[in-house]
Design a protein around this motif. Structure first.
Motif, PDB file in Angstrom:
ATOM      1  N   CYS A  84       0.840  -1.218   0.000  1.00 54.22           N
ATOM      2  CA  CYS A  84       0.000   0.000   0.000  1.00 54.22           C
ATOM      3  C   CYS A  84       0.868   1.259   0.000  1.00 54.22           C
ATOM      4  CB  CYS A  84      -0.884  -0.053   1.236  1.00 54.22           C
ATOM      5  SG  CYS A  84      -1.931   1.362   1.464  1.00 54.22           S
ATOM      6  N   CYS A 107      -3.962   6.257   5.331  1.00 50.44           N
ATOM      7  CA  CYS A 107      -3.598   5.194   6.273  1.00 50.44           C
ATOM      8  C   CYS A 107      -2.148   5.395   6.750  1.00 50.44           C
ATOM      9  CB  CYS A 107      -3.736   3.832   5.616  1.00 50.44           C
ATOM     10  SG  CYS A 107      -2.405   3.484   4.469  1.00 50.44           S
ATOM     11  N   GLY A 109       0.220   3.455   6.148  1.00 52.84           N
ATOM     12  CA  GLY A 109       1.166   2.824   5.222  1.00 52.84           C
ATOM     13  C   GLY A 109       1.639   1.456   5.691  1.00 52.84           C
ATOM     14  N   HIS A 113       0.204  -1.725   8.433  1.00 55.28           N
ATOM     15  CA  HIS A 113      -0.633  -2.882   8.045  1.00 55.28           C
ATOM     16  C   HIS A 113       0.065  -3.706   6.975  1.00 55.28           C
ATOM     17  CE1 HIS A 113      -1.810  -1.274   4.153  1.00 55.28           C
ATOM     18  NE2 HIS A 113      -1.884  -0.101   4.735  1.00 55.28           N
ATOM     19  N   CYS A 151      -5.112  -0.553   1.015  1.00 56.21           N
ATOM     20  CA  CYS A 151      -5.890  -0.931   2.199  1.00 56.21           C
ATOM     21  C   CYS A 151      -7.190  -0.119   2.186  1.00 56.21           C
ATOM     22  CB  CYS A 151      -5.083  -0.682   3.463  1.00 56.21           C
ATOM     23  SG  CYS A 151      -4.916   1.053   3.855  1.00 56.21           S
ATOM     24  N   HIS A 154      -6.705   3.724   2.706  1.00 61.85           N
ATOM     25  CA  HIS A 154      -6.048   4.409   1.595  1.00 61.85           C
ATOM     26  C   HIS A 154      -6.982   4.463   0.381  1.00 61.85           C
ATOM     27  CE1 HIS A 154      -2.796   6.084  -0.663  1.00 61.85           C
ATOM     28  NE2 HIS A 154      -2.783   5.093  -1.529  1.00 61.85           N
TER      29      HIS A 154
HETATM   30 ZN    ZN Z   1      -2.728   1.450   3.606  1.00 63.13          ZN
END
Ligand code: ZN
Length: 282
Positions: A84, A107, A109, A113, A151, A154
């Motif tokens: 991501c 998010c 990054g 995750h 994700c 994002h």
């Molecule tokens: Zn993400």
């Protein structure tokens, strides 16, 4: 004569004492019992082994087609490149919706995750990795992934429209990319993708895979008709199409979606479970 008699008497007494001692020992309750034999005795020393085991030898894997190009100055594609692209450094995105202003945050990054999981392991559809390695091998140039896995956070940050919330980027079944040095020749890249299915032995004789059709419905939102076979769906985004936070570059780009899972022999469909179950670090 008397001494000789005494010696004989002494020997006889000793013999009798030994005999009596033996008979007494047999009846001694503290004596070690004679257990019946039930198994075989082991006539083996500590350092002996029943089987001879050769020391392990590391097996060399058969070379992949892209391994043959040793002069390459780019890395081989792996799922690492699909991570991501979100970052906490990205600014808050404000979207005016009727009378209210919606705020979207990116998010954390890849620090926060993982990729989507399959059977507890990070997973990207292998056909995408194979196709990108094939392109690198054919062109001798580097593939740049602008958007691989997204994700949910994002994805919402990129495009909050309802139709985008079931994007295949969420389940790592879609990739956007261009080729460095061939940025303005996306048609050649598409031709290579089509050629992959004619070249790979595993698709020989499978019409659904070897032959591509054009997608003519307008919901593709691109000016070039997309291509599809049973396994993938290819879209070509021109310079002014499909721009989002991940695709801010000025080049046309190609997007490949996976439609069919070769390993599981089933259609690839978005599901909440595939998109949301991954490792998180708080
Ligand atoms: Zn993400």
């Amino acid at each position: 004569m008397r001494a000789c008699f005494c010696l004989w008497r002494g020997l006889i007494c000793l013999s009798l004492t030994l005999l009596m001692a033996c008979s007494v020992d047999d009846k001694n309750p503290l004596a070690r019992p004679h257990l019946p034999l039930k198994g075989e005795y082991l006539y083996r020393h500590q350092n002996e082994q029943l089987f001879h085991i050769d020391p392990p030898v590391l097996a060399e894997h058969a070379a992949y087609p892209w391994d043959e190009n040793q002069d390459r100055n780019y890395p081989r594609m792996t799922k690492e490149f699909f991570r991501c692209k979100g970052s906490i450094l990205n600014p808050v995105r404000l979207v005016q919706k009727e009378k209210e202003v919606l705020r979207f945050y990116d998010c954390g990054g890849t620090q926060k995750h993982s990729l989507p999981l399959r059977e507890g392991k990070e997973f990207v559809y292998p056909i995408l990795i194979d196709l990108l390695n094939y392109i690198q091998n054919k062109t001798g140039k580097r593939v740049v992934i602008t958007c691989g896995h997204c994700c949910p956070d994002h994805n919402l940050y990129l495009d909050a429209s309802p139709s985008n919330q079931t994007s295949k980027h969420l389940i790592a079944a879609e990739v956007d990319f261009y080729v460095q040095g061939m940025e303005h020749q996306p048609e050649k890249i598409v031709n290579l993708l089509l050629g992959y299915y004619r070249e790979m032995p595993k698709y020989k004789g499978l019409k659904d895979f070897e032959e591509f059709k054009r997608y003519e419905k307008e919901d593709a939102h691109v000016s070039t008709l997309p291509w599809h076979n049973k396994e993938i769906f290819i879209k070509l985004f021109r310079k002014t199409e499909g721009r989002d936070f991940d695709n801010r570059h000025p080049y046309p780009y190609v997007s490949v979606q996976v439609r069919y899972d070769w390993d599981l022999q089933e259609k690839v469909i978005y599901s909440w479970d595939k998109a949301f179950r991954n490792f998180h670090r708080w």
